[in-house]
Every structure is written in structure tokens, then in C-alpha cells.
Design a protein around this motif. Structure first.
Motif, PDB file in Angstrom:
ATOM      1  N   SER A 138     -36.708  40.309  36.569  1.00 34.84           N
ATOM      2  CA  SER A 138     -37.061  39.196  37.443  1.00 34.84           C
ATOM      3  C   SER A 138     -36.073  38.040  37.295  1.00 34.84           C
ATOM      4  O   SER A 138     -34.885  38.212  37.548  1.00 34.84           O
ATOM      5  CB  SER A 138     -38.503  38.772  37.153  1.00 34.84           C
ATOM      6  OG  SER A 138     -38.997  37.894  38.115  1.00 34.84           O
ATOM      7  N   SER A 139     -36.520  36.854  36.852  1.00 32.75           N
ATOM      8  CA  SER A 139     -35.552  35.769  36.657  1.00 32.75           C
ATOM      9  C   SER A 139     -34.545  36.135  35.582  1.00 32.75           C
ATOM     10  O   SER A 139     -33.389  35.695  35.615  1.00 32.75           O
ATOM     11  CB  SER A 139     -36.266  34.461  36.294  1.00 32.75           C
ATOM     12  OG  SER A 139     -36.747  34.476  34.959  1.00 32.75           O
ATOM     13  N   GLY A 151     -38.687  37.970  31.833  1.00 30.33           N
ATOM     14  CA  GLY A 151     -38.907  37.321  33.126  1.00 30.33           C
ATOM     15  C   GLY A 151     -39.803  36.106  33.030  1.00 30.33           C
ATOM     16  O   GLY A 151     -40.231  35.692  31.938  1.00 30.33           O
ATOM     17  N   CYS A 152     -40.111  35.515  34.177  1.00 24.64           N
ATOM     18  CA  CYS A 152     -41.026  34.377  34.243  1.00 24.64           C
ATOM     19  C   CYS A 152     -42.417  34.800  33.748  1.00 24.64           C
ATOM     20  O   CYS A 152     -42.821  35.954  33.892  1.00 24.64           O
ATOM     21  CB  CYS A 152     -41.160  33.882  35.679  1.00 24.64           C
ATOM     22  SG  CYS A 152     -39.617  33.487  36.526  1.00 24.64           S
ATOM     23  N   ASN A 161     -39.901  23.582  35.880  1.00 25.50           N
ATOM     24  CA  ASN A 161     -39.798  25.034  35.721  1.00 25.50           C
ATOM     25  C   ASN A 161     -41.127  25.527  35.146  1.00 25.50           C
ATOM     26  O   ASN A 161     -41.211  25.951  33.999  1.00 25.50           O
ATOM     27  CB  ASN A 161     -38.625  25.367  34.782  1.00 25.50           C
ATOM     28  CG  ASN A 161     -38.549  26.847  34.439  1.00 25.50           C
ATOM     29  OD1 ASN A 161     -38.946  27.708  35.220  1.00 25.50           O
ATOM     30  ND2 ASN A 161     -38.044  27.143  33.250  1.00 25.50           N
ATOM     31  N   CYS A 221     -39.111  30.305  33.725  1.00 24.32           N
ATOM     32  CA  CYS A 221     -38.073  31.192  34.271  1.00 24.32           C
ATOM     33  C   CYS A 221     -36.702  30.825  33.721  1.00 24.32           C
ATOM     34  O   CYS A 221     -36.459  29.682  33.319  1.00 24.32           O
ATOM     35  CB  CYS A 221     -38.019  31.069  35.797  1.00 24.32           C
ATOM     36  SG  CYS A 221     -39.557  31.464  36.662  1.00 24.32           S
TER      37      CYS A 221
END
Length: 396
Positions: free
Chosen positions: A41-42, A294-295, A352, A356
Motif C-alpha cells: 500500500s503506502s 502499509g497504512c 497523516n 502512512c
């Protein structure tokens, strides 16, 4: 090429980290000529950003459920609406990479300095509810153009249902989320039969494995074998030139402020490390792979269960897990909400909330837009310091 001041800061950070980890040492004598990176993901977005910016030194990159490189163009609304949710056109990012290379902001092929980045792996489930299929496909096309040939693309399969997997990384084993979305996700590490993203990735990036353990997956790695290391000195090294960092909150007078978390570049105090047995002796010179969570993921859980460690011995690879500090974790799937207004791009602060990696520029002030894609990006510089540490000679 790194400046003398930045190289000195890296050396200082390496020495500081050796004295501030759990006693086993981040300095592992890994092979600096065989460094690869991947993420979810991020983390996937950051992995591709790092590999593109350092294509002269990184050998391979893996993206699991990640968006198109450079898609956000410094805009949070574009990151959410177009890059994640498919609500809008995607930019032609290869031209942006060429401009950054021409400006010297990322590595550029030159006479006598060929691009080392040659291998790539992408997993993108067609049923991913967080990253639109078009964004993942555009990322694959970008990497194909950038490295000169198509990456290995994994879309799962119907036999075990991995072609219908929700957003996450797929790894066999206990303690994982269901393969498909059920609203009870806790760690975004999904179980879909025998599908194994890390195993497929390592095969794509490294080949058949070492001669004494070709393709062998180790089913159980004791939790005690996952070591921690102190990221704080490495974060301090990334701030050596005191770059301007965007604020992340407002105080009671509605004035933008910088939290302690933001002063640490939104990174956690500790990261994690797995050193397989064959890489623990002096002179082993094993590969190094950086794996980015990831996030909304707990970094230690990712390090324990994402599946990388199970293949580390077969490929003689040290796996490093840098960590972002957790955020408030806003509830709900991002693409189930209404489109994000462009007004957020004009805000005086850059939060944020979901923890992330910086793939849209939340650390960049108005005067530094676009820095997040370059070697000068603050979190990129922390990754530089981590890689410098793990490839430094062992102190014994």
C-alpha cells in the motif's frame, strides 16, 4: 551522489544505531551491491519511490497493492480521488521521472553508471477495494518503461480465491485477516490458501534461491528472532540539513503546529530486523531487502507475519522493517467516502492520520513541493541511513 556532509551524517547514524538497538546490532555486513525494497500500500508507493530515486544502487523493487508512482503530484485530494479510488484521470508519470533525472533529483543513467534496477514484482488483486485496478496497472506500465522490460505481475488466482482478495499482503499462516473483505480487518495480512506474495516476490527479484536451500519456505520463525533497532539516531541524521517540514496539527488558537511525531518525520522510535541463520556470521555478505508496512498497520505485526522471514534463509537475505509511527487510524474504507475536496490541498497543515508513508508529500511545505519523490525526501534519507547501517561491516 551523496554530499560529503550527508555521508558523514550517515556514518554517525550508523555508529549511533549500533549502540542503541536491542544488543544484536543493525550493522550486519550486508552486501551493498545487492539491496532491494518492497512494500504494501503506502509502503509499496514508498518502495517504488525509493527504487526510482536510487535506481543506480537498488537492484529490485516489489509493490503489493500500491498506486502509480508519482500519481499524487503533491496533492492529497488527487492521491485519494484518482490514485486510490479511480475517480479521475491518471497522470503520465514517466515524463515526470525523466525531468527529475535531468535535474539530478533522482538517479539517472550515465556513461559508466548503468541503471542497476532491473527486476520488479507487482501484486494487485482485481478485487482490491482501496487501490483502483487502473492505478495498479498504470504502475506496472510505468515500471516496465522505467526498467526496460515488464515486471512480474501477480493478480492472484481463482483456485484459492486470491484473485478476489481485499487490500493487503497475502501470506499463509495463522493470525491473518480473511482473504476477502469482511469488515473485521485487523492487520491487512490476508490468508488465501497457498498464495504467498513474499515468496513470489523473492523468486521474481532473486531467482531460484541459494544452492543449499533452493526455494525452501520455513513455516515457523520464532517471535524472538525478530530483533528491534532504534530509528531515532537515523531520523536525526535525515534532519542534519534542517529541511523545512510541514506542520501536522492546529492548536487551540487555530495556528498550525508541529507535533513531536512530525518532528520525527512521522516515523516510529523503533524498526525491526530479521537476520536468517546463514547471515549471522562475519563475512556472510547476504542480500538486504527493505520491507515497508502499509497504512494502519502495526510495524511489528507486519515484521512477524507478512511472510518475508519465511523465505529469508532460502535467499540468504537480511530483511529490514523500517516503521512509521501509528496515527489515529480513521475508520472506514477510504473509497467508500465521498470524493475528497481540493480544498484540503490549500490547508496550512498536512496531517497523516492513518500512519502512512509519505507518498503524496505530507512532509513538504509549499516551497518544497515534489521533494517527496526525490533523494532529498526526509523519509528517503532515513531509509538511506538504515541501508547504510545494515550494510556496514559488523563491529566484531
Amino acid at each position: 551522489m551523496r554530499s560529503t556532509a550527508w555521508s558523514a551524517a550517515l556514518l554517525f547514524a550508523v555508529c549511533a544505531s549500533a549502540a542503541a538497538d536491542d544488543g544484536r546490532g543493525l550493522r550486519r555486513g550486508g552486501n551493498p551491491a545487492d539491496v532491494s525494497i518492497s512494500g504494501l500500500s503506502s509502503g509499496a508507493a514508498m518502495a517504488v519511490q525509493y527504487a526510482v530515486a536510487h535506481s543506480g544502487s537498488v537492484t529490485g523493487v516489489g509493490s503489493v497493492a500500491g498506486p502509480l508512482w508519482g500519481c499524487a503530484e503533491g496533492s492529497l485530494s488527487r492521491a485519494v480521488n484518482a490514485c486510490l479510488c479511480g475517480r479521475g484521470p491518471l497522470p503520465a508519470t514517466l515524463d515526470a521521472a525523466r525531468r527529475l533525472a535531468a535535474d539530478g533529483a533522482i538517479d539517472a543513467p550515465a556513461a559508466g553508471l548503468p541503471r542497476r534496477l532491473r527486476r520488479a514484482y507487482l501484486f494487485q488483486s482485481p478485487a482490491d477495494e482501496t487501490v483502483a485496478a487502473a492505478s495498479g496497472a498504470a504502475n506496472a506500465a510505468f515500471l516496465a518503461d522505467f526498467i526496460g522490460h515488464p515486471p512480474e505481475i501477480d493478480r492472484g488466482n481463482a483456485r484459492d480465491g486470491s484473485d478476489r482478495a481485499g487490500h493487503g499482503i497475502i501470506a499463509p499462516g495463522p493470525g491473518t485477516d480473511a482473504c476477502t473483505v469482511d469488515g473485521r480487518e485487523t492487520n491487512f495480512i490476508r490468508s488465501c490458501g497457498a498464495e504467498d506474495n513474499a515468496g513470489r516476490m523473492f523468486h521474481a527479484l532473486f531467482g531460484e534461491g541459494s544452492g543449499d536451500a533452493p526455494g525452501r519456505r520455513i513455516d515457523a520463525i520464532p517471535e524472538s528472532e525478530i530483533w528491534s533497532f532504534d530509528q531515532r539516531g537515523l531520523i536525526d541524521a535525515a534532519r542534519v540539513e534542517r529541511p523545512s517540514i510541514a506542520d501536522d496539527s492546529l492548536n487551540v488558537f487555530w495556528i498550525p503546529t508541529t507535533s513531536p511525531r512530525r518532528r520525527n518525520l512521522d516515523m516510529a522510535d523503533r524498526g525491526y530486523l530479521y537476520v536468517p541463520p546463514s547471515c549471522r556470521s562475519a563475512g556472510s555478505a547476504c542480500r538486504v531487502h527493505v520491507a515497508l508496512h502499509g497504512c494502519r498497520q502495526d510495524a511489528r505485526t507486519f515484521a512477524l507475519r507478512a511472510g518475508y522471514n519465511n523465505w529469508a534463509e532460502a535467499y540468504r537475505t537480511i530483511v529490514v522493517y523500517p516503521a512509521i509511527a501509528p496515527g489515529q487510524s480513521l475508520p472506514g474504507a477510504v473509497c467508500e467516502a465521498p470524493p475528497l475536496s481540493e480544498a484540503v490541498d490549500a490547508a496550512w497543515f498536512e496531517p497523516n492520520p492513518n500512519g502512512c508513508w509519505d507518498w503524496w508529500g505530507y512532509l513538504d511545505t509549499a516551497s518544497r513541493r515534489g521533494r517527496y519523490l526525490t533523494r532529498a525526501a526526509p523519509q528517503m534519507r532515513v531509509l538511506d541511513a538504515i541501508i547504510a547501517a545494515v550494510t556496514a561491516p559488523r563491529p566484531d
